[in-house]
Design a protein around this motif. Structure first.
Motif, PDB file in Angstrom:
ATOM      1  N   ARG A 147       0.844  -1.223  -0.043  1.00  0.00           N
ATOM      2  CA  ARG A 147       0.055  -0.159   0.100  1.00  0.00           C
ATOM      3  C   ARG A 147       0.977   1.157   0.177  1.00  0.00           C
ATOM      4  O   ARG A 147       1.734   1.442   0.909  1.00  0.00           O
ATOM      5  CB  ARG A 147      -0.936  -0.253   1.235  1.00  0.00           C
ATOM      6  CG  ARG A 147      -1.857   1.178   1.403  1.00  0.00           C
ATOM      7  CD  ARG A 147      -2.847   0.799   2.766  1.00  0.00           C
ATOM      8  NE  ARG A 147      -3.414   1.978   3.316  1.00  0.00           N
ATOM      9  CZ  ARG A 147      -4.538   2.628   2.551  1.00  0.00           C
ATOM     10  NH1 ARG A 147      -5.250   1.823   1.687  1.00  0.00           N
ATOM     11  NH2 ARG A 147      -5.181   3.520   3.281  1.00  0.00           N
ATOM     12  N   LEU A 148       0.881   2.057  -0.992  1.00  0.00           N
ATOM     13  CA  LEU A 148       1.668   3.138  -1.384  1.00  0.00           C
ATOM     14  C   LEU A 148       0.757   4.385  -1.328  1.00  0.00           C
ATOM     15  O   LEU A 148       0.011   4.667  -2.052  1.00  0.00           O
ATOM     16  CB  LEU A 148       2.252   3.037  -2.672  1.00  0.00           C
ATOM     17  CG  LEU A 148       3.154   4.364  -2.929  1.00  0.00           C
ATOM     18  CD1 LEU A 148       4.329   4.159  -1.987  1.00  0.00           C
ATOM     19  CD2 LEU A 148       3.695   3.990  -4.488  1.00  0.00           C
ATOM     20  N   VAL A 149       0.722   5.302  -0.098  1.00  0.00           N
ATOM     21  CA  VAL A 149      -0.209   6.280   0.097  1.00  0.00           C
ATOM     22  C   VAL A 149       0.273   7.619  -1.053  1.00  0.00           C
ATOM     23  O   VAL A 149      -0.647   8.007  -1.650  1.00  0.00           O
ATOM     24  CB  VAL A 149       0.234   7.045   1.359  1.00  0.00           C
ATOM     25  CG1 VAL A 149      -0.559   8.311   1.630  1.00  0.00           C
ATOM     26  CG2 VAL A 149      -0.170   6.161   2.708  1.00  0.00           C
ATOM     27  N   GLN A 150       1.565   7.642  -1.319  1.00  0.00           N
ATOM     28  CA  GLN A 150       1.872   8.605  -2.747  1.00  0.00           C
ATOM     29  C   GLN A 150       1.709   7.793  -3.765  1.00  0.00           C
ATOM     30  O   GLN A 150       2.758   7.401  -4.532  1.00  0.00           O
ATOM     31  CB  GLN A 150       3.204   8.938  -2.486  1.00  0.00           C
ATOM     32  CG  GLN A 150       3.287  10.735  -2.486  1.00  0.00           C
ATOM     33  CD  GLN A 150       4.457  11.096  -2.616  1.00  0.00           C
ATOM     34  OE1 GLN A 150       5.441  10.956  -1.601  1.00  0.00           O
ATOM     35  NE2 GLN A 150       4.933  12.264  -3.320  1.00  0.00           N
ATOM     36  N   GLY A 151       0.748   7.220  -4.308  1.00  0.00           N
ATOM     37  CA  GLY A 151       0.557   6.517  -5.284  1.00  0.00           C
ATOM     38  C   GLY A 151       0.994   7.155  -6.659  1.00  0.00           C
ATOM     39  O   GLY A 151       1.338   6.501  -7.771  1.00  0.00           O
ATOM     40  N   SER A 152       0.954   8.616  -6.706  1.00  0.00           N
ATOM     41  CA  SER A 152       1.524   9.221  -7.871  1.00  0.00           C
ATOM     42  C   SER A 152       3.014   8.762  -8.200  1.00  0.00           C
ATOM     43  O   SER A 152       3.367   9.070  -9.240  1.00  0.00           O
ATOM     44  CB  SER A 152       1.316  10.721  -7.700  1.00  0.00           C
ATOM     45  OG  SER A 152       2.089  11.071  -6.851  1.00  0.00           O
ATOM     46  N   LEU A 153       3.598   8.310  -7.026  1.00  0.00           N
ATOM     47  CA  LEU A 153       5.360   8.209  -7.445  1.00  0.00           C
ATOM     48  C   LEU A 153       5.284   6.726  -8.183  1.00  0.00           C
ATOM     49  O   LEU A 153       5.911   6.822  -9.192  1.00  0.00           O
ATOM     50  CB  LEU A 153       5.757   7.348  -6.124  1.00  0.00           C
ATOM     51  CG  LEU A 153       6.315   8.684  -5.088  1.00  0.00           C
ATOM     52  CD1 LEU A 153       6.710   8.048  -3.883  1.00  0.00           C
ATOM     53  CD2 LEU A 153       7.098   9.605  -5.902  1.00  0.00           C
ATOM     54  N   LEU A 154       4.274   5.870  -8.252  1.00  0.00           N
ATOM     55  CA  LEU A 154       4.189   4.770  -9.135  1.00  0.00           C
ATOM     56  C   LEU A 154       3.838   5.177 -10.546  1.00  0.00           C
ATOM     57  O   LEU A 154       4.135   4.594 -11.299  1.00  0.00           O
ATOM     58  CB  LEU A 154       3.284   3.535  -8.449  1.00  0.00           C
ATOM     59  CG  LEU A 154       3.408   2.176  -8.891  1.00  0.00           C
ATOM     60  CD1 LEU A 154       5.008   1.633  -8.562  1.00  0.00           C
ATOM     61  CD2 LEU A 154       2.712   1.200  -8.421  1.00  0.00           C
ATOM     62  N   LYS A 155       2.745   5.880 -10.527  1.00  0.00           N
ATOM     63  CA  LYS A 155       2.518   6.498 -11.788  1.00  0.00           C
ATOM     64  C   LYS A 155       3.479   7.122 -12.570  1.00  0.00           C
ATOM     65  O   LYS A 155       3.797   6.957 -13.692  1.00  0.00           O
ATOM     66  CB  LYS A 155       1.470   7.662 -11.532  1.00  0.00           C
ATOM     67  CG  LYS A 155      -0.078   7.106 -11.382  1.00  0.00           C
ATOM     68  CD  LYS A 155      -0.994   8.239 -10.900  1.00  0.00           C
ATOM     69  CE  LYS A 155      -1.625   9.351 -12.030  1.00  0.00           C
ATOM     70  NZ  LYS A 155      -2.764   8.895 -12.573  1.00  0.00           N
ATOM     71  N   LYS A 156       4.333   8.189 -11.968  1.00  0.00           N
ATOM     72  CA  LYS A 156       5.429   8.637 -12.455  1.00  0.00           C
ATOM     73  C   LYS A 156       6.640   7.724 -12.769  1.00  0.00           C
ATOM     74  O   LYS A 156       7.125   7.664 -13.879  1.00  0.00           O
ATOM     75  CB  LYS A 156       6.108   9.699 -11.456  1.00  0.00           C
ATOM     76  CG  LYS A 156       5.037  10.872 -11.174  1.00  0.00           C
ATOM     77  CD  LYS A 156       5.705  11.757 -10.072  1.00  0.00           C
ATOM     78  CE  LYS A 156       5.031  13.040  -9.933  1.00  0.00           C
ATOM     79  NZ  LYS A 156       5.409  13.564  -8.595  1.00  0.00           N
ATOM     80  N   VAL A 157       6.880   6.507 -12.019  1.00  0.00           N
ATOM     81  CA  VAL A 157       7.696   5.627 -12.375  1.00  0.00           C
ATOM     82  C   VAL A 157       7.543   5.013 -13.801  1.00  0.00           C
ATOM     83  O   VAL A 157       8.000   4.718 -14.589  1.00  0.00           O
ATOM     84  CB  VAL A 157       8.048   4.485 -11.605  1.00  0.00           C
ATOM     85  CG1 VAL A 157       8.689   3.501 -11.711  1.00  0.00           C
ATOM     86  CG2 VAL A 157       8.523   5.212 -10.190  1.00  0.00           C
ATOM     87  N   MET A 158       6.127   4.688 -13.777  1.00  0.00           N
ATOM     88  CA  MET A 158       5.936   3.920 -15.250  1.00  0.00           C
ATOM     89  C   MET A 158       5.974   4.638 -16.297  1.00  0.00           C
ATOM     90  O   MET A 158       6.255   4.253 -17.275  1.00  0.00           O
ATOM     91  CB  MET A 158       4.051   3.486 -14.973  1.00  0.00           C
ATOM     92  CG  MET A 158       3.915   2.478 -13.872  1.00  0.00           C
ATOM     93  SD  MET A 158       5.305   1.103 -14.041  1.00  0.00           S
ATOM     94  CE  MET A 158       5.140   0.327 -15.607  1.00  0.00           C
ATOM     95  N   GLU A 159       5.468   6.061 -16.175  1.00  0.00           N
ATOM     96  CA  GLU A 159       5.604   7.064 -17.337  1.00  0.00           C
ATOM     97  C   GLU A 159       6.892   7.233 -17.770  1.00  0.00           C
ATOM     98  O   GLU A 159       7.355   7.599 -18.971  1.00  0.00           O
ATOM     99  CB  GLU A 159       4.889   8.185 -17.029  1.00  0.00           C
ATOM    100  CG  GLU A 159       3.353   8.303 -16.803  1.00  0.00           C
ATOM    101  CD  GLU A 159       2.635   7.962 -18.193  1.00  0.00           C
ATOM    102  OE1 GLU A 159       2.991   8.315 -19.207  1.00  0.00           O
ATOM    103  OE2 GLU A 159       1.946   6.951 -17.842  1.00  0.00           O
ATOM    104  N   SER A 160       8.066   6.867 -16.761  1.00  0.00           N
ATOM    105  CA  SER A 160       9.366   7.107 -17.011  1.00  0.00           C
ATOM    106  C   SER A 160      10.128   6.018 -17.748  1.00  0.00           C
ATOM    107  O   SER A 160      11.055   6.209 -18.583  1.00  0.00           O
ATOM    108  CB  SER A 160      10.268   7.183 -15.925  1.00  0.00           C
ATOM    109  OG  SER A 160       9.713   8.454 -14.739  1.00  0.00           O
TER     110      SER A 160
END
Lengths: 14, 257
Positions: free
Chosen positions: B5-18
């Motif tokens: 569970r990742l509270v800052q879910g946007s981190l995973l979004k940014k990683v994938m976009e990268s």
């Protein structure tokens, strides 16, 4: 001229 | 059973976009240490290494080591459906053939789950030894992105040279040449705007700009980027992921035959 080598030329496979 | 569970879910979004344009399919490895990935691009010239440490998750359950093969484009599509403030939970059963991404809005009034099929991926893993680099440049990530983008309008390759004067980025193409020199600058008010050059030995290496530009898609992850160089070794371009780990890109240099 310069050549692009793959990473395998620098690191071993595990 | 795996549940992250990742509270800052946007981190995973940014990683994938990268990384989704650099690598098509990859195995995500989960262990007690964290959630990690190592994958090469299809031409085996560049490599992505991601680590999200278990301590960075609000909840991290990984009963046994698990490797999950995913199509990164499809994973990115699913994570794009998460809101930027959403809490993201990744769930999978041991031996299962799918992974679930659950998105919760911050006030819990919207909960979505997306299930994605896993795939078997025969990936080649490289052993990357810890190296002492001859030169390490830390600079604003947006500046690095700007330089790579600007130079790629002139040429296809960049020569990165570090001397005691600073770091020079050079290219040449049909229309002419370009040189951009950055000097060490630690006197700025904000540490994220500093440029810090640590040099043991002067070094000069040539890289394909196409890959460098692809790496800079990680710019939203960190205000600073670290570029580590040693002669005749792949460069390491590292974006730290706030208190959780890193996203590192390795790129083989172009060298004389």
């Amino acid at each position: 001229s310069q050549k692009q080598f793959p990473l395998k030329a620098f690191y071993a496979m595990t | 059973m795996l549940e992250l569970r990742l509270v800052q879910g946007s981190l995973l979004k940014k990683v994938m976009e990268s990384i989704k344009d650099l690598v098509n399919d990859a195995n995500f490895d989960c262990s007690a240490t964290g959630f990690s990935l190592q994958a090469m691009d299809s031409s085996h010239v560049a490599l992505v290494s991601l680590l999200l440490r278990s301590e960075g998750f609000e909840h991290y359950r990984c009963d046994r080591n698990l490797s999950m093969g995913m199509n990164l484009g499809n994973m990115a599509k699913m994570l794009k459906c998460a809101g930027n403030d959403d809490i993201v939970t990744v769930k999978a059963d041991d031996g299962g053939d799918c992974v679930t991404f659950m998105f919760e809005s911050p006030n819990q009034d919207k909960i979505a789950d997306f299930e994605m099929k896993l795939m078997d991926i025969d990936s080649e893993h490289l052993g990357i030894p810890e190296a002492e680099y001859e030169a390490i440049v830390r600079m604003p990530s947006a500046e690095f992105a700007r330089i790579c983008k600007d130079l790629s309008t002139i040429g296809d390759t960049v020569v990165i040279s570090v001397t005691k004067e600073g770091v020079k980025f050079s290219t040449r193409g049909d229309i002419g040449t370009a040189n951009i020199v950055l000097r060490q600058n630690t006197s700025v008010d904000k540490p994220e705007e500093a440029t810090i050059i640590e040099m043991e030995t002067p070094v000069s290496l040539t890289f394909a700009l196409r890959y460098m530009n692809s790496f800079t898609k990680a710019t939203p992850l960190a205000s600073q980027v670290t570029v580590s160089l040693s002669s005749e070794l792949p460069v390491v371009v590292e974006y730290k992921i706030a208190e959780m780990g890193y996203l590192r890109f390795y790129l083989a240099p172009k060298i004389e035959e």
